[in-house]
Write a protein that holds these residues in place. Structure first.
Motif, short mmCIF file in Angstrom:
data_model
loop_
_atom_site.label_atom_id
_atom_site.label_comp_id
_atom_site.label_asym_id
_atom_site.label_seq_id
_atom_site.Cartn_x
_atom_site.Cartn_y
_atom_site.Cartn_z
N LEU A 25 0.83 -1.20 0.00
CA LEU A 25 0.00 0.00 0.00
C LEU A 25 0.87 1.26 0.00
O LEU A 25 0.62 2.20 -0.75
CB LEU A 25 -0.94 0.00 1.21
CG LEU A 25 -1.82 1.24 1.37
CD1 LEU A 25 -2.73 1.43 0.16
CD2 LEU A 25 -2.63 1.14 2.65
N LEU A 26 1.89 1.27 0.81
CA LEU A 26 2.79 2.41 0.88
C LEU A 26 3.47 2.65 -0.47
O LEU A 26 3.56 3.79 -0.93
CB LEU A 26 3.83 2.19 1.97
CG LEU A 26 4.80 3.34 2.23
CD1 LEU A 26 4.04 4.56 2.74
CD2 LEU A 26 5.84 2.91 3.26
N ALA A 27 3.92 1.58 -1.13
CA ALA A 27 4.55 1.73 -2.44
C ALA A 27 3.58 2.32 -3.46
O ALA A 27 3.94 3.22 -4.22
CB ALA A 27 5.06 0.37 -2.93
N HIS B 58 2.07 9.03 -12.26
CA HIS B 58 2.26 9.14 -13.71
C HIS B 58 3.51 8.42 -14.21
O HIS B 58 3.82 8.47 -15.39
CB HIS B 58 2.32 10.62 -14.10
CG HIS B 58 3.48 11.35 -13.48
ND1 HIS B 58 3.48 11.74 -12.16
CD2 HIS B 58 4.65 11.73 -13.99
CE1 HIS B 58 4.62 12.35 -11.89
NE2 HIS B 58 5.35 12.36 -12.98
N LYS B 59 4.25 7.73 -13.31
CA LYS B 59 5.44 6.99 -13.71
C LYS B 59 5.23 5.50 -13.52
O LYS B 59 4.57 5.06 -12.58
CB LYS B 59 6.65 7.43 -12.89
CG LYS B 59 7.10 8.84 -13.20
CD LYS B 59 8.40 9.14 -12.52
CE LYS B 59 8.88 10.53 -12.91
NZ LYS B 59 10.15 10.86 -12.28
N GLU B 60 5.80 4.73 -14.43
CA GLU B 60 5.70 3.27 -14.36
C GLU B 60 6.24 2.77 -13.02
O GLU B 60 7.23 3.27 -12.50
CB GLU B 60 6.50 2.66 -15.50
CG GLU B 60 6.41 1.17 -15.61
CD GLU B 60 7.15 0.65 -16.82
OE1 GLU B 60 6.69 -0.34 -17.40
OE2 GLU B 60 8.20 1.23 -17.19
N LEU B 61 5.57 1.77 -12.45
CA LEU B 61 5.97 1.21 -11.17
C LEU B 61 6.18 -0.29 -11.34
O LEU B 61 5.35 -0.98 -11.93
CB LEU B 61 4.88 1.46 -10.11
CG LEU B 61 5.09 0.85 -8.73
CD1 LEU B 61 6.35 1.39 -8.07
CD2 LEU B 61 3.86 1.10 -7.87
N ILE B 62 7.30 -0.77 -10.81
CA ILE B 62 7.60 -2.20 -10.82
C ILE B 62 7.72 -2.66 -9.38
O ILE B 62 8.55 -2.14 -8.63
CB ILE B 62 8.89 -2.51 -11.60
CG1 ILE B 62 8.74 -2.05 -13.05
CG2 ILE B 62 9.21 -4.00 -11.53
CD1 ILE B 62 10.01 -2.13 -13.86
N ILE B 63 6.88 -3.59 -8.98
CA ILE B 63 6.88 -4.12 -7.62
C ILE B 63 7.44 -5.53 -7.66
O ILE B 63 6.93 -6.39 -8.37
CB ILE B 63 5.44 -4.13 -7.05
CG1 ILE B 63 4.90 -2.70 -6.96
CG2 ILE B 63 5.41 -4.82 -5.70
CD1 ILE B 63 3.42 -2.62 -6.66
N LEU B 64 8.51 -5.74 -6.90
CA LEU B 64 9.11 -7.07 -6.77
C LEU B 64 8.95 -7.51 -5.33
O LEU B 64 9.26 -6.75 -4.42
CB LEU B 64 10.59 -7.03 -7.14
CG LEU B 64 10.91 -6.53 -8.54
CD1 LEU B 64 12.42 -6.42 -8.73
CD2 LEU B 64 10.31 -7.45 -9.59
#
Length: 108
Positions: A16-18, A25-31
């Motif tokens: 949630l924080l991430a 507006h920027k691409e997000l990659i969650i690992l």
């Protein structure tokens, strides 16, 4: 069923924080090395998440809201734990520290 003394609640709060902190507006990659967390996110993204009145329904709804506010693509993937990803090792340390911090109770 996920035990309350597991790191799962901390993993959900970190997700949630991430989602909240990353620029929309920027691409997000969650690992993540937490497959349960990623399965929950996948069900939220696909619209198949059942929001029962269980312990994590409130955070799941918040994750859904934060995800829907994103304007750029959001990608997520599972990574193996304890194989040298420095960021993942730090995340595990913080998640384990949060096991000892009480989370707010779900409003009834």
């Amino acid at each position: 069923r996920i035990r309350e003394d597991s790191s799962y609640p901390a993993e959900l709060h970190a997700l949630l924080l991430a989602l909240r902190r990353a620029p929309r507006h920027k691409e997000l990659i969650i690992l993540s090395d937490c497959s349960a967390e990623l399965q929950k996110l996948d069900s939220i993204v696909k619209g198949t998440c059942a929001y029962y009145s269980h312990t994590h329904s409130s955070i799941s709804r918040q994750i859904r809201h934060a995800y829907l506010l994103r304007e750029a693509p959001t990608h997520y993937a599972h990574i193996r734990s304890h194989v040298g990803f420095a960021g993942n090792e730090w995340a595990d340390i913080f998640a384990n520290m949060l096991l000892f911090v009480p989370f707010p109770h779900h409003p009834r």
